[in-house]
Design an enzyme around this catalytic site. Structure first.
Site, PDB file in Angstrom:
ATOM      1  N   LYS A 116       0.991  -0.819   0.191  1.00 37.89           N
ATOM      2  CA  LYS A 116      -0.052   0.133  -0.161  1.00 37.89           C
ATOM      3  C   LYS A 116       0.746   1.010  -0.180  1.00 37.89           C
ATOM      4  CE  LYS A 116      -3.864  -2.233   1.979  1.00 37.89           C
ATOM      5  NZ  LYS A 116      -3.532  -3.100   2.662  1.00 37.89           N
ATOM      6  N   LYS A 158      -3.048   0.438   9.537  1.00 38.58           N
ATOM      7  CA  LYS A 158      -3.432  -0.261   8.474  1.00 38.58           C
ATOM      8  C   LYS A 158      -1.587  -1.125   7.640  1.00 38.58           C
ATOM      9  CE  LYS A 158      -5.763   1.096   4.855  1.00 38.58           C
ATOM     10  NZ  LYS A 158      -6.127   1.748   3.507  1.00 38.58           N
ATOM     11  N   GLY A 164      -8.831  -6.154   3.535  1.00 39.22           N
ATOM     12  CA  GLY A 164      -9.750  -7.534   4.377  1.00 39.22           C
ATOM     13  C   GLY A 164     -10.203  -7.019   5.694  1.00 39.22           C
ATOM     14  N   GLY A 165      -9.574  -6.253   5.876  1.00 43.55           N
ATOM     15  CA  GLY A 165      -9.933  -5.638   6.948  1.00 43.55           C
ATOM     16  C   GLY A 165      -8.472  -5.739   8.415  1.00 43.55           C
ATOM     17  N   HIS A 208     -17.334   3.799   1.257  1.00 39.69           N
ATOM     18  CA  HIS A 208     -15.788   3.168   0.261  1.00 39.69           C
ATOM     19  C   HIS A 208     -16.536   2.999  -1.101  1.00 39.69           C
ATOM     20  CE1 HIS A 208     -12.856  -0.210   0.878  1.00 39.69           C
ATOM     21  NE2 HIS A 208     -13.870  -0.449  -0.447  1.00 39.69           N
ATOM     22  N   GLU A 275      -9.822   0.623  -5.337  1.00 34.61           N
ATOM     23  CA  GLU A 275     -10.793   1.371  -3.732  1.00 34.61           C
ATOM     24  C   GLU A 275     -10.169   2.998  -3.388  1.00 34.61           C
ATOM     25  OE1 GLU A 275     -10.322  -1.834  -0.818  1.00 34.61           O
ATOM     26  OE2 GLU A 275     -11.293  -3.194  -2.284  1.00 34.61           O
ATOM     27  N   ARG A 291      -7.130  -8.078  -7.835  1.00 28.45           N
ATOM     28  CA  ARG A 291      -7.077  -9.901  -8.442  1.00 28.45           C
ATOM     29  C   ARG A 291      -8.503 -10.112  -7.859  1.00 28.45           C
ATOM     30  NH1 ARG A 291     -10.128 -10.027  -3.217  1.00 28.45           N
ATOM     31  NH2 ARG A 291      -8.906  -8.804  -1.430  1.00 28.45           N
TER      32      ARG A 291
END
Length: 668
Positions: A116, A158, A164-165, A208, A275, A291
């Site tokens: 990220k 993060k 996926g959190g 989101h 995202e 993906r």
């Protein structure tokens, strides 16, 4: 086109990929861990290879095992699905080295966008809007504290790898940062084998929104519209929809332009998702998933495109099947994820699915479990994805809500009730959504049910007695004529009715019922009094059927699952599960009493923070459990001294096992 495809995944996504491959005439190979040897995805494929292990780390994340299975079966290509190795650049490189086609983007793109921090630097140079934050290499807590102060609290910690959190924490103050960093690092390491973290300014009430893109080797790029994934719990999506509601034409165009700019910046090939988080005035890039997404079904519904087929064709070197102008949008789709988890705490559940009825005739159902299957502690606890598509958002919402009302599950808890509350909430109906929707509306979404009414208590007692009698004698009419189960064989006495006592436990609250059995009636004599006709029963199996009752001249039926120790009624508005062990006992998920702490679920112990003699205050984390890749801390409810610790790090514990003994009291 290649001839054989190994699916390096499990569960519903492996079944989903296998279905498309079969339609395309491609043979499929499943891999399975020791836990998954009887998995539905194994049956869905033409061949299957055992790779051993139980946890993700020693099974589906083992690159050597996966590649060996592909070579052994002479597979031409590997589809990684999502999760596991799907965003692992080393795996993509190893596939290329073995001359096996990787159904996904180039390893270089995965490497850049999988980090990220690297991705944000690249997006900044491409002109894509970013949230203020820190994406650097220095990871010392003292340095992260300095950066967090510069960004300004609250901040979001993060994991740089994965999604996926996992490894994500909201930190409100500097005092909480070190604990959050340590916890995030552990969770990220377990999920992605990479504990690198980044910091971002936490945007309050963000939406989101993500854009689905595809690119081929010829340089063609398209988007397949956007999805709104704002309904989340524990930082994980639970309800997704397409297109995003209440989005202006101008904002939507800017989103598409930013997403396509991001893709061009990395020479991307394959399926991907860009995202963003958005507030009322702006949107910001947060990450790219290189993906297929869990929620790809809503995009398939509104576009009519099989995304897995497109992935396979692009991996085979073909051009994109359609141009941007040829891709059209039709109606609205909403997906809900049905999980084995507590509807209020969202604690993951594990155990046997005793009964499962999914609404295949109502909506699209993606699943890989059946009645009798086991939800283990080692993998994601998803039971099914349910996707409704219709001409408008309201029609899709109503269709999905009805489908969930028709869903039945027994044997372990699920989030069915939560999904119904969420889809029926006024703010969801009006699409007034943001990622804090669940927390903001907790009082209406996460409310516990009261003890069931007297009618259902009486019917539960009746069914339990019936099951217990049938355990010892053959009193069921083979032709389903529904005789009185106690006629002439049990429960009948010359001088009066038979009396039986049954304990009913609902959410830990026990009531003892005294039941009187007569020829055509049964009565509850305590803790309340009621008398009713014996209900007729239509049996579909040994444990599942319907109670048929006459109410105001109309026949009504209630579906149920029953054995000798529990009864579950499947009602439209709620599921009622009564436990009735031969000797009913009370349980509490936090503590047996003030001196004992128990495991709230089957789990692995990943951290023991105390030992015998440790003095603690209320709120101190004593033990940290991990189930389904989620950390669950067990905290002291009072000040006191730890007497005994019964387990060590790495141990597996079952639900209800005592973790430690504790003496409450004042400490110095």
């Amino acid at each position: 086109m290649f001839k054989k495809l190994l699916i390096a995944n499990r569960g519903e996504i492996a079944c989903r990929i296998a279905a498309t491959a079969r339609r395309m005439g491609i043979r499929t190979v499943a891999i399975y861990s020791d836990v998954d040897r009887d998995g539905l995805h194994v049956e869905a494929c033409d061949e299957a290879v055992a790779i051993g292990g139980t946890s993700s780390a020693d099974s589906y994340l083992e690159i050597d095992k996966v590649l060996s299975a592909a070579i052994e079966t002479a597979s031409d290509a590997i589809h990684p699905g999502y999760g596991f190795l799907s965003e692992n650049p080393v795996f993509a490189k190893e596939c290329a080295a073995a001359k096996i086609i990787f159904v996904g983007p180039p390893a270089t793109a995965i490497e850049v966008m999988g980090s990220k921090s690297k991705a944000k630097k690249l997006m900044e140079s491409a002109g894509v809007p970013l949230v203020p934050g820190y994406h650097g290499e220095e990871q010392e807590v003292s340095y992260l504290s300095q950066k967090a102060n510069e960004i300004g609290f609250p901040v979001l910690v993060k994991a740089s790898a994965g999604g996926g959190g996992r490894g994500m924490r909201i930190v409100e103050s500097l005092d909480d940062l070190e604990t959050a960093v340590n916890s995030s690092k552990r969770e990220a390491k377990a999920a992605f084998s990479d504990d690198h973290l980044m910091l971002e300014k936490f945007i309050t009430e963000p939406r989101h929104i993500e854009v689905q893109i595809f690119a081929d080797e010829k340089g063609n790029i398209v988007h397949l519209f956007e999805r709104d994934c704002s309904v989340q719990r524990r930082y994980q999506k639970v309800i997704e929809e397409a297109p995003a509601p209440n989005l202006s034409i101008e904002t939507r165009k800017k989103l598409f332009d930013a997403a396509l700019a991001a893709v061009r910046a990395i020479n991307y090939v394959g399926a991907g998702t860009i995202e963003f988080i958005a507030d009322a005035n702006q949107f910001y890039f947060i990450e790219m998933n290189t993906r297929l997404q869990v929620e790809h079904s809503v995009t398939e519904a509104i576009s009519g495109i099989d995304l897995v087929e497109w992935q396979i064709r692009i991996a085979n070197g073909e051009r994109l099947p359609l141009s941007q102008e040829e891709i059209t949008q039709n109606g609205h789709a909403i997906e809900a994820r049905l999980y084995a988890e507590d509807s209020i705490t969202f604690q993951p559940q594990a155990g046997v699915i005793k009964h499962l009825k999914l609404p295949f005739d109502e909506v699209r159902v993606d699943t890989a479990v059946r009645s009798g299957d086991v939800v283990s502690i080692y993998y994601d606890p998803m039971i099914s994805k349910l996707t409704a598509h219709d001409a408008t958002r309201e029609l899709a919402r109503s269709k999905l809500l009805h489908a969930i009302e028709e869903t039945e599950i027994d044997g372990l808890e699920s989030n069915r009730q939560f999904l119904m509350y969420a889809l029926g909430h006024p703010k969801f109906k009006s699409a007034n959504l943001h990622t804090g929707f669940v927390e903001e509306n907790a009082n209406s979404l996460l409310k516990p049910d009261g003890y069931p009414d007297q009618l259902h208590q009486a019917l539960a007692a009746f069914l339990l007695l019936k099951q217990r009698f049938e355990e010892h004698m053959d009193i069921v009419d083979a032709h389903n004529k529904n005789p009185n189960p106690w006629d002439e064989k049990a429960g009948w006495r010359v001088n009066g009715p038979g009396l039986f006592e049954v304990d009913l436990s609902y959410n830990g609250e026990i009531k003892s019922c005294l039941v009187s059995i007569e020829k055509k009636h049964f009565q509850i004599l305590k803790p309340f009094k009621t008398k009713m006709l014996m209900p007729a029963i239509r049996w579909d199996s040994e444990n599942y059927g319907s109670l048929l009752r006459s109410v105001e001249t109309k026949n009504k039926s209630i579906n149920f699952y029953a054995d000798i120790e529990h009864v579950t009624f499947f009602l439209k508005e709620r599921t009622l599960s009564f436990a009735s062990p031969r000797k009913a006992t009370t349980s509490n998920t936090d503590a047996l009493d003030e001196t004992s702490f128990t495991a709230p679920m089957p789990a692995k112990i990943i951290s023991v923070n105390v030992r015998a003699g440790t003095e603690v205050t209320a709120g101190t984390t004593l033990v940290i459990l991990e189930a389904m890749k989620i950390e669950n801390p067990i905290r002291a409810t009072k000040s006191g001294v730890v007497e005994t610790v019964f387990f060590a790090e790495g141990d597996i514990v079952e639900e209800g096992e005592i973790l430690l003994k504790f003496t409450p009291g004042e400490i110095n």
